[in-house]
Design an enzyme around this catalytic site. Structure first.
Site, PDB file in Angstrom:
ATOM      1  CG  HIS A  12     109.797  46.985  51.989  1.00  0.00           C
ATOM      2  ND1 HIS A  12     110.770  46.006  51.963  1.00  0.00           N
ATOM      3  CD2 HIS A  12     108.608  46.344  51.940  1.00  0.00           C
ATOM      4  CE1 HIS A  12     110.189  44.817  51.926  1.00  0.00           C
ATOM      5  NE2 HIS A  12     108.875  44.988  51.898  1.00  0.00           N
ATOM      6  CB  CYS A  40     106.478  44.542  49.738  1.00  0.00           C
ATOM      7  SG  CYS A  40     105.228  44.874  51.003  1.00  0.00           S
TER       8      CYS A  40
END
Length: 166
Positions: A125, A141
């Site tokens: 992301h 992440c």
């Protein structure tokens, strides 16, 4: 390859095959298919590959405990191993995001054997402004810049394999 649209200014990443209209926020990628992603955690480098040729390479940030394979929810680690891109979120609170298929059956079995949850919701992301320039701030992440996730979002299809190495 399916055409993917993404939000971007017309001066985006400068990759061959990125095209768009300067008056539109939507762009497409028409270049060679990304056949695999390689995330080298120790190098903090994400490679978008067409077979053995790198189409693009991005620096990234990891979870707040970057070393080792993710085992449990909340451990701050990024998974290691073979997974695939399994979803995308154009409304992500991190600009755009594409999901990594963690946990797999082995990850779930290990966590359950320890009486814990393996966690989930592992994505590639963008980076909110408050985290820009900070090292290893995610919950597990892979974080790239907002401009870079626009490229990645356009170039990578669901089902694309990703290998995450230590």
């Amino acid at each position: 390859m399916n055409r993917r649209t993404f939000l971007a200014a017309s001066a985006a990443a400068g990759l061959t095959g990125l095209a768009g209209c300067a008056t539109s926020k939507f762009r497409t990628y028409d270049g060679p298919a990304v056949t695999q992603l390689l995330a080298a955690k120790s190098q903090r480098r994400l490679y978008l590959l067409h077979y053995n040729k790198a189409l693009a390479v991005y620096d990234f940030q990891l979870g707040f405990t970057p070393q080792g394979h993710k085992q449990f929810e909340g451990d701050g680690r990024t998974p290691e191993g073979a997974y695939y891109i399994n979803r995308r979120n154009p409304e992500s609170r991190y600009h755009l995001s594409i999901g990594i298929s963690y946990p797999n059956s082995a990850d779930r079995a290990f966590a359950e054997s320890m009486g814990r949850s393996p966690g989930g919701d592992i994505f590639i992301h963008g980076t909110p402004k408050e985290f820009d320039g900070k090292a290893d701030w995610t919950a597990g992440c892979i974080a790239v810049s907002d401009r870079e996730i626009e490229d990645i979002y356009a170039m990578v299809n669901d089902g694309t394999p990703i290998l995450l190495t230590s």
